[in-house]
Enzyme design. Structure first.
Site, short mmCIF file in Angstrom:
data_model
loop_
_atom_site.label_atom_id
_atom_site.label_comp_id
_atom_site.label_asym_id
_atom_site.label_seq_id
_atom_site.Cartn_x
_atom_site.Cartn_y
_atom_site.Cartn_z
N TRP A 188 -4.91 6.27 27.21
CA TRP A 188 -6.31 5.85 27.38
C TRP A 188 -6.42 4.41 26.94
O TRP A 188 -5.84 4.00 25.93
CB TRP A 188 -7.26 6.71 26.55
CG TRP A 188 -8.67 6.17 26.57
CD1 TRP A 188 -9.60 6.36 27.54
CD2 TRP A 188 -9.28 5.31 25.59
NE1 TRP A 188 -10.75 5.67 27.23
CE2 TRP A 188 -10.58 5.02 26.03
CE3 TRP A 188 -8.84 4.76 24.38
CZ2 TRP A 188 -11.46 4.21 25.32
CZ3 TRP A 188 -9.71 3.94 23.67
CH2 TRP A 188 -11.00 3.68 24.14
N GLU A 229 -6.16 9.06 31.07
CA GLU A 229 -7.53 9.45 30.74
C GLU A 229 -8.56 8.41 31.19
O GLU A 229 -8.46 7.24 30.84
CB GLU A 229 -7.65 9.66 29.22
CG GLU A 229 -9.04 10.07 28.76
CD GLU A 229 -9.11 10.25 27.26
OE1 GLU A 229 -10.21 10.59 26.76
OE2 GLU A 229 -8.09 10.06 26.56
N LYS A 231 -12.65 6.98 31.76
CA LYS A 231 -13.90 6.87 31.00
C LYS A 231 -14.95 6.22 31.89
O LYS A 231 -14.63 5.37 32.72
CB LYS A 231 -13.69 6.03 29.74
CG LYS A 231 -14.82 6.14 28.72
CD LYS A 231 -14.37 5.69 27.34
CE LYS A 231 -15.48 5.92 26.32
NZ LYS A 231 -15.02 5.73 24.93
N ASP A 262 -12.05 14.27 29.67
CA ASP A 262 -12.80 14.30 28.43
C ASP A 262 -14.25 14.53 28.80
O ASP A 262 -14.85 13.73 29.53
CB ASP A 262 -12.63 12.98 27.68
CG ASP A 262 -13.30 12.95 26.32
OD1 ASP A 262 -14.48 13.35 26.24
OD2 ASP A 262 -12.68 12.50 25.36
N HIS A 265 -16.75 11.71 28.78
CA HIS A 265 -16.46 10.49 29.53
C HIS A 265 -17.04 10.47 30.93
O HIS A 265 -16.57 9.74 31.79
CB HIS A 265 -14.94 10.27 29.60
CG HIS A 265 -14.34 9.85 28.30
ND1 HIS A 265 -13.03 9.45 28.18
CD2 HIS A 265 -14.88 9.74 27.07
CE1 HIS A 265 -12.78 9.13 26.92
NE2 HIS A 265 -13.89 9.31 26.23
N HIS A 289 -9.85 16.93 26.83
CA HIS A 289 -10.33 16.48 25.53
C HIS A 289 -11.74 17.05 25.40
O HIS A 289 -12.67 16.58 26.06
CB HIS A 289 -10.35 14.95 25.43
CG HIS A 289 -9.04 14.38 25.03
ND1 HIS A 289 -8.85 13.04 24.78
CD2 HIS A 289 -7.83 14.97 24.82
CE1 HIS A 289 -7.60 12.82 24.45
NE2 HIS A 289 -6.96 13.97 24.46
N ASP A 297 -21.00 9.67 25.32
CA ASP A 297 -19.75 9.90 24.59
C ASP A 297 -19.88 9.55 23.11
O ASP A 297 -19.33 8.56 22.64
CB ASP A 297 -18.63 9.08 25.23
CG ASP A 297 -17.28 9.36 24.59
OD1 ASP A 297 -17.09 10.48 24.11
OD2 ASP A 297 -16.44 8.46 24.56
N ASP A 299 -19.03 11.80 20.75
CA ASP A 299 -17.99 12.56 20.07
C ASP A 299 -18.50 13.36 18.89
O ASP A 299 -17.96 13.28 17.78
CB ASP A 299 -16.85 11.62 19.65
CG ASP A 299 -16.05 11.12 20.84
OD1 ASP A 299 -15.67 11.96 21.67
OD2 ASP A 299 -15.81 9.92 20.95
N ASP A 329 -11.43 16.14 20.84
CA ASP A 329 -11.60 14.71 20.57
C ASP A 329 -13.01 14.45 20.06
O ASP A 329 -13.91 14.19 20.83
CB ASP A 329 -11.31 13.89 21.83
CG ASP A 329 -11.27 12.39 21.55
OD1 ASP A 329 -11.39 12.02 20.36
OD2 ASP A 329 -11.13 11.61 22.49
#
Length: 422
Positions: A188, A229, A231, A262, A265, A289, A297, A299, A329
């Site tokens: 990433w 990955e 985004k 993810d 993302h 993820h 995002d 997290d 993640d």
């Protein structure tokens, strides 16, 4: 006394599930194949151990909060990870970033790292009886200060990051070889533009070139597997991200790599659970993820919500466990980090057990017969089935804390260990 109550509750739940054609013992057995890769960076706020008291930031990496007890050394991080593992049923994995090498106080730049810098981590995983995954760390570095790494038009910087990824892949292959289970290496990058760029094509052409150079060596798949990955956007890259989903999906399909999805993302209205079956029509495997985006995002700690449930359900319904690698993640420094870790991982695992307790074949039959009311009604009734009794029994079988008991264990660990740090 509590264990007997859990067993009694399980026997009742077992009968209730059997009435709708679900074998709870088989569902629990299926959980042995749910191996979650635990992201080490939750324990230290993505700091790493490249330099003493490292405080890394930038490149789209931002942790909020300053709750006491952060891991500040490899020994502390491993102690925290061991505590986390002791509170989780099943067998999990470790997910390590390159900045977490055991550098023994030596300054080793990222284009110079070698397997020896991660040997103690390999040995630790052997001792724990778990596998390990790995990530190139293309952020928080002088050569990423302008927001570009593998797509950089500065040739010196670009080559630096290509070499870094090359070395991370070699390290991953050695990890997989020694542990006897494939190490998934994920790439990433934060590359992008804060304001509207002109040469999008040029940047993506450079990224494609860099990835091809970095992945020139083919390692045995029983040792390592590559993932890329995407985004949507990042901090400092609000107007354009070079490694978009379209770019990496095309790259993964054309180069036979894993695509890393993810769920933080993408646009808030997109669901990663809906993307899994699409991607697996064209590529062999997918890396996940799993996180909890708030607005986007951010997290946050994973909770048992509809997005996570759809991800788990799609995997279980389609028997994709052998084709989907599951990782987490998130990094929350506003609360007890171990509590966040365990709560988030157990939430993800609960989603998979709920999915395993679904009478999927009956639901498909209703769907194919056009009985959509009956399908909807059954899905609603499943929400109030006695899942908790099955979960507690699973945890009891695995010898880990049941119900809310893990809260007290983490509070005691905070009192005995975390409160004495720094």
């Amino acid at each position: 006394m509590m264990s007997e109550l859990i067993k009694k509750a399980y026997e009742i739940a077992k009968e209730q599930y059997a009435a709708i054609g679900v074998d709870t013992d088989a569902a629990i057995a299926k959980m042995k194949n749910v191996n979650i890769s635990l992201h080490c960076w939750q324990t230290d706020d993505v700091g790493g151990f490249e330099t003493p008291d490292a405080e890394l930031s930038g490149g789209g990496i931002q942790t909020t909060g300053n709750y006491p007890g952060k891991a500040t050394s490899i020994a502390e991080m491993r102690a925290d990870l061991e505590k986390v593992l002791s509170l989780l049923p099943g067998t999990q994995r470790l997910n390590l970033h390159a900045i977490y090498g055991d550098f023994q106080g030596e300054k080793v730049d990222r284009d110079q790292i070698e397997p020896k810098h991660f040997q103690s981590w390999i040995d630790w995983c052997k001792a724990q009886g778990i596998g390990m995954d790995f990530n190139a760390s293309c952020f928080s570095h002088d050569k990423a200060a302008d927001g570009f790494t593998l797509s950089s038009k500065n040739e010196e910087n670009r080559k630096f990051w290509v070499e870094h990824v090359k070395r991370c892949r070699a390290i991953s292959a050695e990890i997989g070889k020694q542990l006897g289970t494939p190490c998934v290496h994920n790439t990433w990058i934060p590359d992008g533009s804060k304001d509207t760029p002109i040469d999008r094509n040029g940047l993506r052409a450079i990224l494609k070139k860099s990835l091809d150079e970095a992945m020139e060596i083919d390692y045995p798949k029983e040792c390592m597997k590559d993932a890329v990955e995407s985004k949507l956007f990042g901090i400092g890259a609000e107007s354009m991200t070079v490694g978009s989903h379209d770019f990496y999906l095309g790259y993964a399909i054309s180069r036979n790599k894993l695509i890393c999805l993810d769920n933080g993302h993408f646009h808030p209205t997109e669901q990663v659970g809906d993307k899994i079956s699409s991607c697996l029509q064209f590529i062999d495997e997918v890396l996940l993820h799993v996180t909890r985006p708030i607005r986007w995002d951010s997290d946050h700690v994973v909770t048992l919500n509809e997005d996570v449930q759809l991800i788990a359900s799609e995997i279980i319904r389609n028997d994709f466990l052998d084709r989907v690698k599951i990782g987490l993640d998130f990094f929350d420094a506003s609360i007890n980090r171990i509590g966040a870790y365990v709560t988030g991982t157990r939430a993800a695992m609960k989603a998979f057990l709920i999915a395993a307790l679904e009478p999927t074949s009956d639901l498909v039959k209703l769907e194919e017969a056009g009985k959509n009311f009956e399908r909807l009604a059954m899905l609603e009734e499943l929400k109030t089935m006695p899942f908790a009794a099955v979960w507690d029994y699973y945890c009891l079988q695995e010898g880990v804390a049941t119900g809310m008991d893990y809260i007290a264990e983490i509070q005691q660990y905070e009192k005995d260990v975390l409160s004495k740090r720094g």
